[in-house]
Structures are given as C-alpha cells and as structure tokens.
Write an enzyme that holds these catalytic residues in place. Structure first.
Site, PDB file in Angstrom:
ATOM      1  N   PRO A 243      39.825  47.431  38.858  1.00  0.00           N
ATOM      2  CA  PRO A 243      40.060  46.845  40.181  1.00  0.00           C
ATOM      3  C   PRO A 243      39.489  47.734  41.286  1.00  0.00           C
ATOM      4  CG  PRO A 243      42.043  46.804  38.834  1.00  0.00           C
ATOM      5  CD  PRO A 243      41.049  47.647  38.098  1.00  0.00           C
ATOM      6  N   GLU A 244      38.695  47.146  42.165  1.00  0.00           N
ATOM      7  CA  GLU A 244      38.107  47.877  43.278  1.00  0.00           C
ATOM      8  C   GLU A 244      38.775  47.450  44.578  1.00  0.00           C
ATOM      9  OE1 GLU A 244      36.266  50.338  42.809  1.00  0.00           O
ATOM     10  OE2 GLU A 244      35.330  50.058  40.851  1.00  0.00           O
TER      11      GLU A 244
END
Length: 270
Positions: A2-3
């Site tokens: 997840p960014e």
C-alpha cells in the site's frame, strides 16, 4: 505494498463509518505484528473516535486520551465488517464500534502495525524524521533542490526517501519521472532547479490522480469481502518492460535500483 494514495483512500473510506463512533472493544488475535501491539491499546475502549487522518502511510484514529497509529505494512488492509463476522486466518485486530461494525486489520505478512500513543503524533519517533507531504505547499522545487545539493544517489532513489518527501513509492516515482522527462539514473545533484520544479508538479499530479481514481472504490470498505481502494491506473512505464513507449514507441527498459525495479524510456527521459 500500500502506497500513499491507497492509504489516503483508506482514510477517506473508513472516516464516515468511524468518526464519532464509540469503541466498545479491542480484539487482538495476533499481537506479533511489525511491533508488538501494546496492551495499552485497550485504553481506547469506551472512547469515541474524534478524527481520522493520515501522515505518510500511517492512519491516525484520534480519541480523547490518545491516538491509534495503524500502518498497513507490505500486505495489510483495513475494512469495515459486521462485528459478528468470523475472522479469517490473517485478521489480527478488530476495533469494535457501537454501530455493530468492526474496523478489521487483515495482514498476511504481519509487517503492519497497530500502536497506541498519548503524545502528540508529530513528536512520535516514527514520525519526527519524515519529510513533507507531497501534496502540500511545503513540498516544492526549493525543498528538493536544496536537499539534493550534496546527494549523488539516483534521482529516483532520492525522491523515494521518506526523509526527503513521504509517499512517493516505486510506481509513482517511475511514473512521475517519466512525466517530467527525467532519467531515473540521473544523479539527484545533477538535476537543475527548473527540472525539479517540473518534477514536483508531476509528483503532485500523479498522486492526486491516483487518489481521485481510488475514490470510486470507497463502497468496498463496508463489504465483508471488500478490499481497500487499491486501484488500477493507466501506467505509462511501470510494469511495461519490453513494450512500446506510449509517446515515442521506443522499448520501455527495466533496471534495478536499490533492489527495486525501475521502468523508463531512454528516449523520453534524459
């Protein structure tokens, strides 16, 4: 992994269902995450969640006497489920709400974190060293150019350094450099101030577009089988090694930088 856009989408997705709700129980099935889930997390029980916010990839749930800090690690996700729904193998922590829902952390690789702090989050040891948020005015060409002055590392590794700016992950670094026409192999201290001006604008544009696209998946947060808002983007270079550049039709190249894959067009990026 997840960014920043995915974490921002997560915050926006859970906020309407958590803000103002009282936490009736905290269920910790597996405390051994990246860091041990502290027993003090039980202090949250009986308190209402006053605000949901984000700093870098950390989700903050603010209550009266402290803040829950959640990091999704490599494979984690947050979703809202009925509190009575039987947990899956990798559902490690539930924050049970007075609505009958539970905010559930699913983390197969257990690199995520659920922490409790009573100090100002800006002063927390995991936060103090972080660079500015990329979508704020604090992140501009002057900031990048000044720090880059004595950095000989590649510009791609430079903008992925969380002490320089937070949230520019591997995909977004490759895409932003392509949009700015800057080679990922160029040394950070060899990029002009004018080109950093363009690069900061491109980073903001790429991240903002990703967040905007993520907004279409917010309904998934209230489904039992829901996934976080990890969305498919129309990518120009990332993951397209061996394919034709969408601009000049040269072949997209792939190299390793800092043990991460980098994708670029050698004709469009100098």
């Amino acid at each position: 992994m997840p960014e920043l856009p995915e974490v921002e989408t997560t915050c926006r997705g859970i906020e309407p269902h958590t803000k103002g709700r009282k936490v009736t129980a905290v269920i910790v099935r597996q405390p051994q995450l990246r860091w041990l889930v502290p027993e003090s997390i039980q202090s949250l029980v009986g308190q209402s969640i006053d605000a949901v916010s984000r700093r870098s990839k950390y989700v903050f749930l603010e209550a009266q006497t402290g803040t829950v800090m959640i990091h999704l690690g490599m494979s984690g996700s947050l979703r809202l489920v009925d509190a009575t729904l039987a947990p899956d193998k990798h559902d490690h922590v539930d924050l049970v709400l007075d609505s009958g829902k539970a905010l559930r952390l699913h983390d197969p690789r257990r690199f995520g974190a659920v922490l409790w702090t009573t100090e100002n989050t800006d002063d927390h040891k995991l936060i103090t060293h972080l660079g500015p948020e990329p979508l704020t005015d604090a992140f501009d060409m002057n900031h990048l150019h000044k720090i880059a002055h004595n950095r000989s590392m590649s510009v791609k590794q430079f903008i992925m350094d969380g002490k320089v700016v937070v949230g520019v992950g591997n995909i977004y670094a490759s895409e932003s450099l392509f949009m700015a026409g800057i080679s990922p192999k160029r040394a950070a201290n060899k990029v002009s101030k004018q080109r950093y001006e363009l690069l900061t604008k491109c980073i903001k544009q790429v991240l903002a577009r990703a967040i905007e696209q993520g907004g279409t998946t917010l309904r998934d947060f209230v489904q039992a089988e829901g996934k976080p808002g990890y969305f498919q983007q129309e990518l120009n270079v990332y993951g397209r090694a061996g394919e034709k550049c969408l601009v000049c039709e040269s072949v997209i190249k792939q190299i390793k930088q800092g043990q991460r894959s980098t994708f670029y067009c050698s004709d469009c990026q100098k």
